[in-house]
Design a protein around this motif. Sequence first.
Motif, short mmCIF file in Angstrom:
data_model
loop_
_atom_site.label_atom_id
_atom_site.label_comp_id
_atom_site.label_asym_id
_atom_site.label_seq_id
_atom_site.Cartn_x
_atom_site.Cartn_y
_atom_site.Cartn_z
N LEU A 171 0.83 -1.21 0.00
CA LEU A 171 0.00 0.00 0.00
C LEU A 171 0.86 1.26 0.00
O LEU A 171 0.61 2.21 -0.76
CB LEU A 171 -0.92 -0.01 1.22
CG LEU A 171 -1.88 1.19 1.37
CD1 LEU A 171 -2.85 1.23 0.21
CD2 LEU A 171 -2.63 1.11 2.69
N MET A 172 1.91 1.28 0.82
CA MET A 172 2.78 2.45 0.90
C MET A 172 3.57 2.65 -0.39
O MET A 172 3.75 3.78 -0.86
CB MET A 172 3.74 2.32 2.10
CG MET A 172 3.06 2.48 3.45
SD MET A 172 4.21 2.72 4.83
CE MET A 172 5.02 1.13 4.88
N ALA A 173 4.02 1.55 -0.98
CA ALA A 173 4.74 1.65 -2.25
C ALA A 173 3.82 2.17 -3.35
O ALA A 173 4.19 3.05 -4.14
CB ALA A 173 5.33 0.29 -2.64
N SER A 174 2.60 1.62 -3.41
CA SER A 174 1.63 2.06 -4.42
C SER A 174 1.27 3.53 -4.24
O SER A 174 1.17 4.28 -5.21
CB SER A 174 0.37 1.21 -4.33
OG SER A 174 0.65 -0.15 -4.54
N ALA A 175 1.09 3.94 -2.97
CA ALA A 175 0.76 5.34 -2.69
C ALA A 175 1.89 6.26 -3.13
O ALA A 175 1.63 7.38 -3.63
CB ALA A 175 0.48 5.52 -1.20
N SER A 176 3.13 5.83 -2.98
CA SER A 176 4.29 6.63 -3.41
C SER A 176 4.25 6.86 -4.91
O SER A 176 4.41 7.99 -5.39
CB SER A 176 5.60 5.93 -3.02
OG SER A 176 5.69 5.74 -1.63
N TRP A 177 4.01 5.79 -5.67
CA TRP A 177 3.97 5.90 -7.13
C TRP A 177 2.79 6.75 -7.60
O TRP A 177 2.94 7.62 -8.46
CB TRP A 177 3.90 4.51 -7.76
CG TRP A 177 5.19 3.74 -7.71
CD1 TRP A 177 5.63 2.96 -6.68
CD2 TRP A 177 6.21 3.70 -8.71
NE1 TRP A 177 6.86 2.42 -6.99
CE2 TRP A 177 7.24 2.86 -8.22
CE3 TRP A 177 6.36 4.28 -9.97
CZ2 TRP A 177 8.40 2.59 -8.96
CZ3 TRP A 177 7.51 4.02 -10.70
CH2 TRP A 177 8.52 3.18 -10.19
N ILE A 178 1.63 6.52 -7.03
CA ILE A 178 0.43 7.25 -7.45
C ILE A 178 0.55 8.74 -7.13
O ILE A 178 0.24 9.60 -7.96
CB ILE A 178 -0.83 6.65 -6.78
CG1 ILE A 178 -1.09 5.23 -7.32
CG2 ILE A 178 -2.05 7.54 -7.03
CD1 ILE A 178 -2.16 4.47 -6.56
N THR A 179 1.01 9.06 -5.91
CA THR A 179 1.16 10.46 -5.51
C THR A 179 2.20 11.16 -6.38
O THR A 179 1.99 12.30 -6.82
CB THR A 179 1.58 10.55 -4.03
OG1 THR A 179 0.62 9.85 -3.22
CG2 THR A 179 1.65 12.00 -3.58
N GLY A 180 3.31 10.49 -6.62
CA GLY A 180 4.37 11.09 -7.43
C GLY A 180 3.91 11.43 -8.84
O GLY A 180 4.18 12.53 -9.34
N PHE A 181 3.18 10.52 -9.48
CA PHE A 181 2.76 10.76 -10.86
C PHE A 181 1.55 11.68 -10.95
O PHE A 181 1.36 12.35 -11.96
CB PHE A 181 2.50 9.43 -11.58
CG PHE A 181 3.76 8.84 -12.17
CD1 PHE A 181 4.16 9.20 -13.45
CD2 PHE A 181 4.54 7.97 -11.44
CE1 PHE A 181 5.32 8.68 -14.00
CE2 PHE A 181 5.71 7.46 -11.97
CZ PHE A 181 6.10 7.80 -13.26
N THR A 182 0.73 11.71 -9.90
CA THR A 182 -0.37 12.69 -9.88
C THR A 182 0.18 14.10 -9.81
O THR A 182 -0.27 15.00 -10.54
CB THR A 182 -1.28 12.43 -8.66
OG1 THR A 182 -1.84 11.11 -8.74
CG2 THR A 182 -2.43 13.43 -8.62
N ASN A 183 1.17 14.30 -8.97
CA ASN A 183 1.83 15.61 -8.87
C ASN A 183 2.50 15.98 -10.19
O ASN A 183 2.41 17.12 -10.66
CB ASN A 183 2.86 15.57 -7.74
CG ASN A 183 3.63 16.88 -7.62
OD1 ASN A 183 3.10 17.89 -7.21
ND2 ASN A 183 4.91 16.83 -7.99
N SER A 184 3.15 15.00 -10.82
CA SER A 184 3.83 15.24 -12.09
C SER A 184 2.84 15.62 -13.19
O SER A 184 3.11 16.53 -13.99
CB SER A 184 4.61 14.00 -12.51
OG SER A 184 5.17 14.16 -13.78
N LEU A 185 1.71 14.94 -13.23
CA LEU A 185 0.70 15.22 -14.25
C LEU A 185 0.19 16.66 -14.12
O LEU A 185 0.04 17.38 -15.12
CB LEU A 185 -0.47 14.23 -14.12
CG LEU A 185 -1.62 14.40 -15.12
CD1 LEU A 185 -1.13 14.23 -16.54
CD2 LEU A 185 -2.75 13.42 -14.80
N LEU A 186 -0.08 17.08 -12.89
CA LEU A 186 -0.55 18.45 -12.63
C LEU A 186 0.46 19.48 -13.14
O LEU A 186 0.10 20.42 -13.87
CB LEU A 186 -0.79 18.64 -11.13
CG LEU A 186 -1.08 20.07 -10.66
CD1 LEU A 186 -2.39 20.58 -11.25
CD2 LEU A 186 -1.12 20.14 -9.14
N HIS A 187 1.73 19.30 -12.78
CA HIS A 187 2.75 20.28 -13.17
C HIS A 187 3.02 20.27 -14.67
O HIS A 187 3.24 21.32 -15.27
CB HIS A 187 4.05 20.01 -12.40
CG HIS A 187 4.01 20.48 -10.99
ND1 HIS A 187 4.12 21.80 -10.65
CD2 HIS A 187 3.84 19.81 -9.83
CE1 HIS A 187 4.05 21.94 -9.33
NE2 HIS A 187 3.88 20.73 -8.82
#
Length: 312
Positions: free
Chosen positions: A143-159
């Motif tokens: 769960l923590m690993a998945s959350a890291s990947w999802i959060t990272g790419f969500t932030n990247s998509l926004l920027h």
Amino acid sequence: MEQKNGSSFTGFILLGFSDRPQLELVLLVILLIFYIFTLLGNTTIIALSYLDPHLHTPMYFFLSNLSFLDMCYTTSIVPQFLVNLSGADKSISFGGCVVQMLISLGLGCTECILLGVMAFDRYAAVCRPLHYTVIMHPRLCALMASASWITGFTNSLLHTVLIFLLPLCGRNKLDHFFCEIPPFLKLACVDTTMNVYVTFFAGVIMLLIPVALIMFSYGRIVRAVLRIKSTAGQRKAFGTCGSHLTVVSLFFGTAISVYFQPSSNDSQDQDKFMSLFYTVIIPMTNPLIYTLRNKDVKGAMKKVLWKDSDSR
């Protein structure tokens, strides 16, 4: 946009180190060697973590994630850079630039969060050893690993979306060797104050908050280790965390210096070399740091090599 081969060119020119032709040849050779070692080193970490049952632990699960991330991170930047270094053509297509920024920024943000998660894992291992297997349950680790990947790419998509919505007024020469946010902000022909604020706010979340959590975790770890009466126990505990702390210091130190220092023309060359450090050198050195300072990885490597020699 500039004309290229007689047709309308809608991509970007990555200036990189084109003002230093002699340096380009040296960089081409060095980066190619570094890239090969990055792939070999991180693949070795992943393979050992999978093949050796003794490494089927939360620490090596996260380390495998980090190794896979580092391979992808370097691959999103270095091959294009090597192509640009090898010839006069320094161009990258519009779509290629979008994809490169999305992937490299996403992987960079994911690494920030993942290093914070790994610090929590070390805290649980050292400060809560009796409850470690309960706290770091495989489901929680996933769960923590998945959350890291999802959060990272969500932030990247926004920027990435915000950056490519900026009007450039025909400007397409990026004073960098890959598509990154700071040089794009300098390229825009409108006021980028809002983008700067958004980037700064995201930087605080993705860089400074993980650093604060890591410092808190290691503060508790140091307190717990100093209570251990055995010198051998203290060495083992510090050895377990030393590799991770080294990687954290290298990665966050360079990333923070690039994204939080005041922007100026004099610092552009410095930014390029600092970017080279955290996009190329750190992904290559991570496997060396974890291997040289880790008896478990050394032991696993000997076992695999010993099996191979016996099978022959």
